[in-house]
Structures are given as C-alpha cells and as structure tokens.
Write a protein that holds these residues in place. Structure first.
Motif, PDB file in Angstrom:
ATOM      1  N   SER A 152     -27.937 -26.371 -36.699  1.00 42.25           N
ATOM      2  CA  SER A 152     -27.098 -25.310 -37.258  1.00 42.25           C
ATOM      3  C   SER A 152     -25.884 -25.067 -36.380  1.00 42.25           C
ATOM      4  O   SER A 152     -24.765 -24.888 -36.868  1.00 42.25           O
ATOM      5  N   SER A 161     -23.298 -27.895 -36.863  1.00 45.28           N
ATOM      6  CA  SER A 161     -22.545 -27.736 -38.107  1.00 45.28           C
ATOM      7  C   SER A 161     -21.506 -26.638 -37.975  1.00 45.28           C
ATOM      8  O   SER A 161     -20.362 -26.778 -38.412  1.00 45.28           O
ATOM      9  N   SER A 162     -21.916 -25.551 -37.346  1.00 48.46           N
ATOM     10  CA  SER A 162     -21.005 -24.434 -37.154  1.00 48.46           C
ATOM     11  C   SER A 162     -19.836 -24.835 -36.259  1.00 48.46           C
ATOM     12  O   SER A 162     -18.682 -24.464 -36.507  1.00 48.46           O
ATOM     13  N   TYR A 171     -17.453 -27.099 -38.268  1.00 51.79           N
ATOM     14  CA  TYR A 171     -16.700 -26.296 -39.238  1.00 51.79           C
ATOM     15  C   TYR A 171     -15.558 -25.557 -38.531  1.00 51.79           C
ATOM     16  O   TYR A 171     -14.406 -25.590 -38.984  1.00 51.79           O
ATOM     17  N   THR A 172     -15.892 -24.941 -37.411  1.00 49.26           N
ATOM     18  CA  THR A 172     -14.884 -24.192 -36.656  1.00 49.26           C
ATOM     19  C   THR A 172     -13.770 -25.116 -36.157  1.00 49.26           C
ATOM     20  O   THR A 172     -12.583 -24.770 -36.209  1.00 49.26           O
ATOM     21  N   HIS A 210     -14.871 -27.910 -45.358  1.00 52.27           N
ATOM     22  CA  HIS A 210     -15.605 -27.513 -46.572  1.00 52.27           C
ATOM     23  C   HIS A 210     -16.801 -28.436 -46.820  1.00 52.27           C
ATOM     24  O   HIS A 210     -17.830 -27.998 -47.338  1.00 52.27           O
ATOM     25  N   ASP A 211     -16.656 -29.707 -46.427  1.00 52.58           N
ATOM     26  CA  ASP A 211     -17.772 -30.650 -46.577  1.00 52.58           C
ATOM     27  C   ASP A 211     -18.915 -30.289 -45.631  1.00 52.58           C
ATOM     28  O   ASP A 211     -20.098 -30.492 -45.953  1.00 52.58           O
ATOM     29  N   VAL A 212     -18.555 -29.774 -44.460  1.00 55.97           N
ATOM     30  CA  VAL A 212     -19.577 -29.376 -43.485  1.00 55.97           C
ATOM     31  C   VAL A 212     -20.257 -28.084 -43.913  1.00 55.97           C
ATOM     32  O   VAL A 212     -21.489 -27.957 -43.888  1.00 55.97           O
ATOM     33  N   LYS A 213     -19.439 -27.129 -44.334  1.00 49.81           N
ATOM     34  CA  LYS A 213     -19.978 -25.835 -44.782  1.00 49.81           C
ATOM     35  C   LYS A 213     -19.051 -25.277 -45.864  1.00 49.81           C
ATOM     36  O   LYS A 213     -17.930 -24.866 -45.575  1.00 49.81           O
ATOM     37  N   ALA A 214     -19.529 -25.310 -47.071  1.00 46.26           N
ATOM     38  CA  ALA A 214     -18.706 -24.874 -48.207  1.00 46.26           C
ATOM     39  C   ALA A 214     -18.571 -23.357 -48.211  1.00 46.26           C
ATOM     40  O   ALA A 214     -19.540 -22.639 -48.467  1.00 46.26           O
ATOM     41  N   THR A 215     -17.374 -22.886 -47.910  1.00 42.26           N
ATOM     42  CA  THR A 215     -17.095 -21.454 -47.950  1.00 42.26           C
ATOM     43  C   THR A 215     -15.879 -21.199 -48.835  1.00 42.26           C
ATOM     44  O   THR A 215     -15.087 -22.106 -49.085  1.00 42.26           O
ATOM     45  N   SER A 256     -12.668 -21.982 -46.726  1.00 42.56           N
ATOM     46  CA  SER A 256     -12.272 -23.387 -46.566  1.00 42.56           C
ATOM     47  C   SER A 256     -11.714 -23.959 -47.864  1.00 42.56           C
ATOM     48  O   SER A 256     -10.757 -24.739 -47.864  1.00 42.56           O
TER      49      SER A 256
END
Length: 347
Positions: free
Chosen positions: A31, A34-35, A38-39, A65-70, A73
């Motif tokens: 986790s 991934s964070s 993303y950052t 966005h591919d790492v963490k869809a928000t 992003s």
C-alpha cells in the motif's frame, strides 16, 4: 501429557501471530509503495504542467491514475489533455478550436489550479486575437480580395497596407495572416505595374487566417501539368532533331516522320482534352464560382453550422457545398457570415 499439549498450543499461537504480522507488514508495504508511486507521478505531472509541457503532464497524471484511480488524477489528466490540444491548434492557427479546448481546461471541475489559471489567461489572449481577425482584419482582407477580383489593384494594395499597418500585426499569432496579406499585396502591386506574374489568388477565400488550399492544389496541379508538358515538348523536340539527323539525306522519310509526329501530337491533345472534360464534369458539383471546395472548408462549414445549432451529421459533403452555394446567393460568402436563415432558406 498435559504439559505437552500446552506447549503445542503455545507454539501454534506464536506461529499464527507471526504469520499474521508478516501478512499485515507485506500489505502495508504494498500500500505504501502504491501511495508513493501515485504521489511521485502526480508531482511530476504538476511540474510538467507548470512548465507548460502538457503532453508530458497528461502522461504522468494518467500514470498516477493507473496506480490509484482518483477523481483528482482523472481531472488533472483530462485538463492537461485539453491544454495539449489547445497548444497544437494554436500552432496550426486554428484559434476557434483552441478556444473550445481552453474553455474546457479553464472550467474543469477538480482541475489543477495552475492549469486553470494558465488556461484562463491564454483564452483571454487567443480570444482577443480571434476578435482582431474577425472584426479588424477580415473586413479589410475581404475588400482587398473583391477589389482584386474586379481588377482594382490599387484599392487592393491600399486595403493590404491598412492591415499591415495594424499595431499588433507583427505578433506571433498573426504570422499566417501577415503572410497571406503580403502575398496578395505583392501580386496586386505587380499587376498594377504591368508585370507578368503568376495569378494564384483565390478570390473566394476571404478569411485572412485560412490556408489557401484550393489555390495550393491548383498551383500543384498546374505545376505538374506544365512540367509534364515541358517534358513532352522536350522529348518531341529531341525526337524530331534525331529524326532530322537520321534522315538528312532522305527528304521523303523526313516528311513521313513529321506527319507521324503531327498525328501522334494530335491524338495526344485529343486524349488530354477528353480527360480534362471528364475531370471537369466529375468535379463541377464540388465547385463554387470555378473554385474547388476543399475538405477542410467543408469541415469548417460544418463546425460553423454546429455552432448555430444545426446538425449536419446526416449531410453529405455535396449537400454542404450546395448549402454554401445557396448562402452565397444570399450574399453570405464567408463561413463566419452563415446564419440560421441561410439554413432555413436552403432547406
């Protein structure tokens, strides 16, 4: 025996506790990774956007966005994409389309504040440029073209000079306009002085910021035709000289050769005439006042009609040309001048 069972239970407890701890640790590490990614991607995207490198910014925001869809992003990626498209359209002097992309970027929900400000500022600049072209330059350019068409070259030069005297004409967004105006003035001035010049002015194209594609096409075709004719003439001349040399002592053979050459030339001219007539008949439907309507002009006409609320998706290109011809009969000869009334009259 009891002590043995208690020992086994204690051992099982510690094994389970250790396994759960390792699992939680692995999950937390994943986790955290991934964070961190993303950052990092979001930070890189922001840096690129701040430097107005919108294509790179779009890629980084998409990676994030591919790492963490928000929602953040996704909004940043879309906003960077709109800015990238606007940049490209400005480079192509397609200011109307650029304004549409800049408007999307400036009003993007959850957008990056830096890009929002950049979009709003650039929109203001390009909107002013488009306003200058529409209300200052094009009326003078139209008058210059119409004067040229009527053979009033002095009036053409005067209108061109008025455009070239505008305080902002040397700005980077007016390069195409300035080039078109200077070319028109050059040809008109040459004609005014009685010089023999290549008359390549398209008097149907009245937007100073447009590419003169019909003229370019005509020039290209004319150049190829002239080149072909020159080549044919050179070959004919060469063959004739060779025949004359070979048959210098035989006058009858020379005469026969000349007759054969004359017959071949006549047949060639007949074939060329037939091909020209065939081409003229097939393309006449896509022409207005002797000028071929290009695909780009058709697309621009569709965009203008769309801005008026008219859906042309079911219209063929021929129908668009027919509409343009109908609008011209109502006195509207430029794309910007088309109105809903023109559409109603046409339908």
């Amino acid at each position: 025996m009891k002590r043995s069972k208690i020992g086994v239970a204690i051992m099982a407890f510690f094994i389970t506790f250790f396994a759960v701890g390792c699992s939680n640790s692995s999950s937390n590490n994943s986790s955290n990774n991934s964070s961190d990614k993303y950052t990092t991607y979001m930070s890189q995207g922001k840096d690129a956007a701040s430097s107005q490198k919108y294509e790179a910014a779009e890629e980084k925001f998409e990676d994030a966005h591919d790492v963490k869809a928000t929602s953040e992003s996704k909004a940043y990626a879309d906003q960077a994409g709109a800015m990238k498209d606007a940049q490209e359209e400005i480079r192509e002097y397609e200011f109307k389309d650029a304004l549409g992309e800049l408007d999307k970027a400036a009003n993007k929900t959850n957008g990056y504040s830096v890009m929002t400000k950049q979009a709003a500022k650039l929109y203001k600049t390009i909107n002013k440029v488009q306003d200058h072209i529409t209300h200052d330059i094009n009326p003078l350019y139209k008058q210059a073209k119409l004067s040229y068409r009527d053979g009033n070259y002095q009036a053409t030069v005067k209108s061109c000079d008025q455009i070239l005297d505008l305080s902002y004409i040397n700005g980077k967004y007016y390069k195409k306009v300035k080039k078109n105006v200077k070319h028109l003035r050059k040809v008109a001035n040459a004609k005014l002085n009685g010089e023999d010049v290549n008359d390549d002015i398209d008097t149907e194209n009245l937007d100073a910021n447009d590419d003169d594609e019909a003229t370019t096409s005509h020039k290209s075709t004319s150049s190829k035709s002239n080149s072909s004719n020159n080549s044919s003439n050179t070959n004919t001349s060469s063959n004739s000289n060779q025949n004359n040399s070979n048959t210098a002592n035989t006058q009858n053979n020379s005469a026969a050769s000349k007759q054969s050459s004359h017959t071949t030339t006549s047949n060639s001219n007949a074939n060329n005439s037939s091909n020209t007539n065939s081409s003229s008949n097939s393309n006449s439907g896509m022409m207005i006042d002797g000028q071929t309507v290009t695909g780009r002009v058709i697309a621009q006409t569709r965009n203008q009609l769309s801005s008026l609320g008219v859906d042309t998706s079911s219209w063929s290109d021929q129908k668009v040309v027919n509409f343009m011809r109908s609008a011209a009969n109502n006195g509207h000869t430029t794309i910007d001048s088309y109105t809903k009334q023109d559409v109603e009259n046409f339908q």
